[in-house]
Design an enzyme around this catalytic site. Structure first.
Site, PDB file in Angstrom:
ATOM      1  N   GLY A  16       0.829  -1.204   0.000  1.00  0.00           N
ATOM      2  CA  GLY A  16       0.000   0.000   0.000  1.00  0.00           C
ATOM      3  C   GLY A  16       0.864   1.254   0.000  1.00  0.00           C
ATOM      4  O   GLY A  16       0.508   2.272   0.601  1.00  0.00           O
ATOM      5  N   PHE A  98     -13.913   0.465   6.574  1.00  0.00           N
ATOM      6  CA  PHE A  98     -14.969   1.471   6.413  1.00  0.00           C
ATOM      7  C   PHE A  98     -15.805   1.491   7.675  1.00  0.00           C
ATOM      8  O   PHE A  98     -15.800   0.533   8.450  1.00  0.00           O
ATOM      9  CB  PHE A  98     -15.836   1.218   5.176  1.00  0.00           C
ATOM     10  CG  PHE A  98     -16.224  -0.223   4.950  1.00  0.00           C
ATOM     11  CD1 PHE A  98     -17.145  -0.852   5.765  1.00  0.00           C
ATOM     12  CD2 PHE A  98     -15.669  -0.939   3.909  1.00  0.00           C
ATOM     13  CE1 PHE A  98     -17.507  -2.175   5.561  1.00  0.00           C
ATOM     14  CE2 PHE A  98     -16.022  -2.270   3.685  1.00  0.00           C
ATOM     15  CZ  PHE A  98     -16.938  -2.888   4.512  1.00  0.00           C
ATOM     16  N   TYR A 148      -7.072   0.021  18.506  1.00  0.00           N
ATOM     17  CA  TYR A 148      -8.243  -0.840  18.739  1.00  0.00           C
ATOM     18  C   TYR A 148      -7.921  -2.318  18.484  1.00  0.00           C
ATOM     19  O   TYR A 148      -8.777  -3.177  18.657  1.00  0.00           O
ATOM     20  CB  TYR A 148      -9.493  -0.358  17.993  1.00  0.00           C
ATOM     21  CG  TYR A 148      -9.463  -0.231  16.485  1.00  0.00           C
ATOM     22  CD1 TYR A 148      -9.223  -1.320  15.663  1.00  0.00           C
ATOM     23  CD2 TYR A 148      -9.777   0.986  15.876  1.00  0.00           C
ATOM     24  CE1 TYR A 148      -9.252  -1.201  14.286  1.00  0.00           C
ATOM     25  CE2 TYR A 148      -9.800   1.126  14.503  1.00  0.00           C
ATOM     26  CZ  TYR A 148      -9.533   0.025  13.706  1.00  0.00           C
ATOM     27  OH  TYR A 148      -9.568   0.147  12.341  1.00  0.00           O
ATOM     28  N   PRO A 191      -4.722   9.452  15.235  1.00  0.00           N
ATOM     29  CA  PRO A 191      -5.212  10.199  14.072  1.00  0.00           C
ATOM     30  C   PRO A 191      -4.097  10.904  13.290  1.00  0.00           C
ATOM     31  O   PRO A 191      -3.583  11.930  13.706  1.00  0.00           O
ATOM     32  CB  PRO A 191      -6.177  11.221  14.694  1.00  0.00           C
ATOM     33  CG  PRO A 191      -5.717  11.387  16.108  1.00  0.00           C
ATOM     34  CD  PRO A 191      -5.117  10.086  16.514  1.00  0.00           C
TER      35      PRO A 191
HETATM   36  C1  HXC Z   1     -20.932  -1.593   4.025  1.00  0.00           C
HETATM   37  C2  HXC Z   1     -19.551  -2.159   2.247  1.00  0.00           C
HETATM   38  C3  HXC Z   1     -18.927  -0.881   2.284  1.00  0.00           C
HETATM   39  C4  HXC Z   1     -19.410   0.059   3.279  1.00  0.00           C
HETATM   40  C5  HXC Z   1     -18.017  -2.044   0.701  1.00  0.00           C
HETATM   41  N1  HXC Z   1     -18.948  -2.825   1.256  1.00  0.00           N
HETATM   42  N2  HXC Z   1     -17.991  -0.841   1.310  1.00  0.00           N
HETATM   43  N3  HXC Z   1     -20.524  -2.515   3.103  1.00  0.00           N
HETATM   44  N4  HXC Z   1     -20.388  -0.355   4.118  1.00  0.00           N
HETATM   45  N5  HXC Z   1     -18.898   1.273   3.386  1.00  0.00           N
HETATM   46  C6  HXC Z   1     -19.287  -4.170   0.858  1.00  0.00           C
HETATM   47  C7  HXC Z   1     -19.808  -4.230  -0.557  1.00  0.00           C
HETATM   48  O1  HXC Z   1     -21.183  -3.911  -0.603  1.00  0.00           O
HETATM   49  C8  HXC Z   1     -19.539  -5.684  -0.930  1.00  0.00           C
HETATM   50  O2  HXC Z   1     -20.487  -6.538  -0.356  1.00  0.00           O
HETATM   51  C9  HXC Z   1     -18.243  -5.973  -0.215  1.00  0.00           C
HETATM   52  O3  HXC Z   1     -18.123  -4.995   0.828  1.00  0.00           O
HETATM   53  C10 HXC Z   1     -17.062  -5.868  -1.131  1.00  0.00           C
HETATM   54  O4  HXC Z   1     -17.068  -4.563  -1.701  1.00  0.00           O
HETATM   55  P1  HXC Z   1     -16.098  -4.170  -2.866  1.00  0.00           P
HETATM   56  O5  HXC Z   1     -16.218  -2.720  -3.124  1.00  0.00           O
HETATM   57  O6  HXC Z   1     -16.297  -5.111  -4.022  1.00  0.00           O
HETATM   58  O7  HXC Z   1     -14.702  -4.539  -2.236  1.00  0.00           O
HETATM   59  P2  HXC Z   1     -13.279  -4.171  -2.725  1.00  0.00           P
HETATM   60  O8  HXC Z   1     -13.273  -3.563  -4.077  1.00  0.00           O
HETATM   61  O9  HXC Z   1     -12.463  -5.363  -2.469  1.00  0.00           O
HETATM   62  O10 HXC Z   1     -12.857  -3.003  -1.724  1.00  0.00           O
HETATM   63  C11 HXC Z   1     -12.312  -3.247  -0.483  1.00  0.00           C
HETATM   64  C12 HXC Z   1     -12.772  -2.185   0.470  1.00  0.00           C
HETATM   65  C13 HXC Z   1     -12.401  -0.794  -0.068  1.00  0.00           C
HETATM   66  C14 HXC Z   1     -12.114  -2.428   1.830  1.00  0.00           C
HETATM   67  C15 HXC Z   1     -14.250  -2.297   0.618  1.00  0.00           C
HETATM   68  O11 HXC Z   1     -12.880   0.223   0.780  1.00  0.00           O
HETATM   69  C16 HXC Z   1     -10.961  -0.643  -0.286  1.00  0.00           C
HETATM   70  O12 HXC Z   1     -10.406  -1.106  -1.276  1.00  0.00           O
HETATM   71  N6  HXC Z   1     -10.241   0.015   0.610  1.00  0.00           N
HETATM   72  C17 HXC Z   1      -8.768   0.060   0.550  1.00  0.00           C
HETATM   73  C18 HXC Z   1      -8.180   1.256   1.182  1.00  0.00           C
HETATM   74  C19 HXC Z   1      -8.685   1.518   2.523  1.00  0.00           C
HETATM   75  O13 HXC Z   1      -9.735   1.101   2.989  1.00  0.00           O
HETATM   76  N7  HXC Z   1      -7.925   2.354   3.216  1.00  0.00           N
HETATM   77  C20 HXC Z   1      -8.276   2.837   4.504  1.00  0.00           C
HETATM   78  C21 HXC Z   1      -7.601   2.052   5.530  1.00  0.00           C
HETATM   79  S1  HXC Z   1      -7.780   2.938   6.994  1.00  0.00           S
HETATM   80  P3  HXC Z   1     -21.766  -7.120  -1.202  1.00  0.00           P
HETATM   81  O14 HXC Z   1     -22.408  -8.075  -0.264  1.00  0.00           O
HETATM   82  O15 HXC Z   1     -22.605  -5.923  -1.549  1.00  0.00           O
HETATM   83  O16 HXC Z   1     -21.167  -7.788  -2.408  1.00  0.00           O
HETATM   84  C22 HXC Z   1      -7.380   1.930   8.216  1.00  0.00           C
HETATM   85  C23 HXC Z   1      -7.064   2.703   9.452  1.00  0.00           C
HETATM   86  C24 HXC Z   1      -7.745   2.211  10.634  1.00  0.00           C
HETATM   87  O17 HXC Z   1      -7.317   0.754   8.109  1.00  0.00           O
HETATM   88  C25 HXC Z   1      -7.384   3.007  11.870  1.00  0.00           C
HETATM   89  C26 HXC Z   1      -7.662   4.455  11.818  1.00  0.00           C
HETATM   90  C27 HXC Z   1      -7.093   5.171  12.987  1.00  0.00           C
END
Ligand code: HXC
Length: 277
Positions: A16, A98, A148, A191
């Protein structure tokens, strides 16, 4: 202590690494002499980041497209990286997350996060670790977790489960692989705003501000504070640290934990009343 050749001769892979904390770490490590490889799903982002960081630091960086959820691709990609020479450090930075109520999630949503955070991190650690152990080459795995991982947190449950597992892996393998020269550590940042995380984790500006200022220092972390910690942990100065998780959150999680921390809201009159009682 951050002399320009602090990390000279170290070859570091950052998952990443195209954006956010991974990109910032790459820039800092390159500036300190490390040779960096970044990987991620979006090759256009990686290519642009590599070009920009090369220009900014004059350092060495390569990139490769990789979805860490694909175990075969992980092993193949890590093998190709090793063809150019062994890595010294793996930074498990890639994550997915998310904000959602658990009951609203489908099982695919759970998998989407857990497959990145838990399985992807395990695949990367395995691919690097077995090469280090086989060759008798020292290695270091630094994983980005969160506080967490041990407190738990509402509304990010799949991420909580994944990060808790990564911390458990770190502590377990620190003992299993330590005798053979492979150390594992983790960092738990509070944060540190990045575009990707903030967009996914806060729906409104006012709520973002609550998150940013609820820690005792009442401010967000500066990225240099985080990348300096990463640089220190990767340096030879930190060679005896193994199986540790270093929290860098301004005291955020402790502020949420202490039973009487609510008393920060007391006024001067309240304190006078308490003294009287
Ligand atoms: C509910 C959700 C959703 C949401 C996706 N889904 N987003 N459900 N709420 N906000 C569901 C979809 O409906 C689908 O289910 C399933 O998850 C897969 O979704 P896709 O979009 O096909 O998944 P994908 O393309 O693999 O994407 C992965 C992801 C995406 C995690 C959902 O957000 C992503 O690629 N993120 C990568 C970068 C990221 O998140 N960075 C932030 C990290 S922050 P169904 O049943 O409808 O098929 C972090 C910090 C934490 O970790 C600590 C902070 C202090």
């Amino acid at each position: 202590m951050f002399v320009p050749d602090l990390l000279q001769g170290k070859r570091v892979l950052i998952t990443g690494g195209g954006t956010g904390i991974g990109r910032n770490a790459a820039e800092r490590l390159m500036a300190l002499g490390a040779e960096v490889v970044i990987c991620g799903r979006r090759t256009d982002v990686l290519e642009k980041t590599a070009e920009e960081l090369r220009a900014a630091t004059g350092g060495t960086i390569a990139w490769t497209g990789l979805d860490i959820r694909d175990a075969d691709a992980v092993d193949e990609t890590v093998g190709k990286i090793w063809d150019d020479g062994p890595l010294d450090v793996l930074i498990n930075n890639a994550a997915g997350n998310f904000l959602a109520r658990f009951e609203d999630l489908s099982h695919r949503a759970v998998d989407a996060v857990v497959n990145i955070v838990l399985h992807g991190t395990a695949y990367m650690t395995l691919a690097c670790g077995k090469r280090w152990l086989r060759a008798g080459h020292p290695g270091h795995v630094l994983s980005i977790v969160t506080t967490y991982a041990w407190t738990g947190s509402a509304y990010v449950v799949p991420s909580v489960m994944g990060k808790a597992a990564v911390l458990a892996m770190t502590r377990s393998l620190a003992v299993e692989w330590g005798p053979r020269g492979v150390r594992l550590n983790a960092i738990a940042p509070g944060p540190f705003p990045t575009e990707g995380a903030w967009r996914r984790l806060t729906p409104r500006e006012d709520l973002a501000q609550v998150w940013e200022t609820r820690n005792p220092l009442r401010r967000v972390g500066e990225h240099a504070e985080l990348t300096n910690l990463i640089a220190y942990l990767l340096s030879d100065a930190a060679g005896y640290i193994n199986g540790e998780v270093v929290t860098i959150d301004g005291g955020e999680w402790l502020a949420g934990a202490g039973q009487f921390n609510w008393a920060s809201a007391l006024t001067e009159d309240d304190w006078a009343e308490m003294a009287k009682r």
